[in-house]
Write a protein that holds these residues in place. Sequence first.
Motif, short mmCIF file in Angstrom:
data_model
loop_
_atom_site.label_atom_id
_atom_site.label_comp_id
_atom_site.label_asym_id
_atom_site.label_seq_id
_atom_site.Cartn_x
_atom_site.Cartn_y
_atom_site.Cartn_z
N THR A 25 -29.03 16.36 2.32
CA THR A 25 -29.36 17.63 1.66
C THR A 25 -30.34 17.37 0.53
O THR A 25 -30.29 16.33 -0.13
N HIS A 26 -31.26 18.31 0.35
CA HIS A 26 -32.27 18.22 -0.71
C HIS A 26 -32.36 19.57 -1.39
O HIS A 26 -32.38 20.60 -0.72
N ARG A 27 -32.42 19.55 -2.69
CA ARG A 27 -32.56 20.78 -3.46
C ARG A 27 -33.97 20.84 -4.05
O ARG A 27 -34.40 19.92 -4.74
N ILE A 28 -34.68 21.91 -3.75
CA ILE A 28 -36.00 22.15 -4.30
C ILE A 28 -35.94 23.51 -4.97
O ILE A 28 -35.78 24.53 -4.30
N GLY A 29 -36.03 23.50 -6.30
CA GLY A 29 -35.86 24.75 -7.05
C GLY A 29 -34.46 25.28 -6.85
O GLY A 29 -33.48 24.56 -7.02
N SER A 30 -34.33 26.54 -6.46
CA SER A 30 -33.00 27.13 -6.26
C SER A 30 -32.60 27.13 -4.79
O SER A 30 -31.59 27.71 -4.43
N THR A 31 -33.37 26.44 -3.93
CA THR A 31 -33.08 26.39 -2.50
C THR A 31 -32.56 25.01 -2.13
O THR A 31 -33.14 24.00 -2.51
N THR A 32 -31.45 24.98 -1.38
CA THR A 32 -30.90 23.72 -0.88
C THR A 32 -31.17 23.64 0.61
O THR A 32 -30.87 24.57 1.36
N TYR A 33 -31.75 22.52 1.05
CA TYR A 33 -32.08 22.30 2.44
C TYR A 33 -31.14 21.26 3.04
O TYR A 33 -30.88 20.23 2.43
N LYS A 34 -30.64 21.51 4.23
CA LYS A 34 -29.86 20.54 4.98
C LYS A 34 -30.77 20.03 6.09
O LYS A 34 -31.23 20.79 6.93
N VAL A 35 -31.06 18.71 6.05
CA VAL A 35 -32.03 18.12 6.96
C VAL A 35 -31.30 17.19 7.93
O VAL A 35 -30.51 16.35 7.51
#
Length: 71
Positions: free
Chosen positions: A13-23
């Motif tokens: 998981t990566h957080r960019i700003g207020s969005t969390t991405y599950k890769v």
Amino acid sequence: MVKKENKNFAYTTHRIGSTTYKVKVVFNDSSTETMEDKILRIIRNEVHTNCEKYDIIKAPQMSRQSERSAS
């Protein structure tokens, strides 16, 4: 038709700003290319296909001395 699922994968998981991405990262056991080679190839291909958008930087675009440089 049954699709064979690759079991060589991991999630991160990566957080960019207020969005969390599950890769989902998938690994290929038969690959001969390293991750570094793959990233460099992707960068080279991006530059070759979009070269009119890029230019060579004539002077360093830094406002302070690099941390890696000797003082």
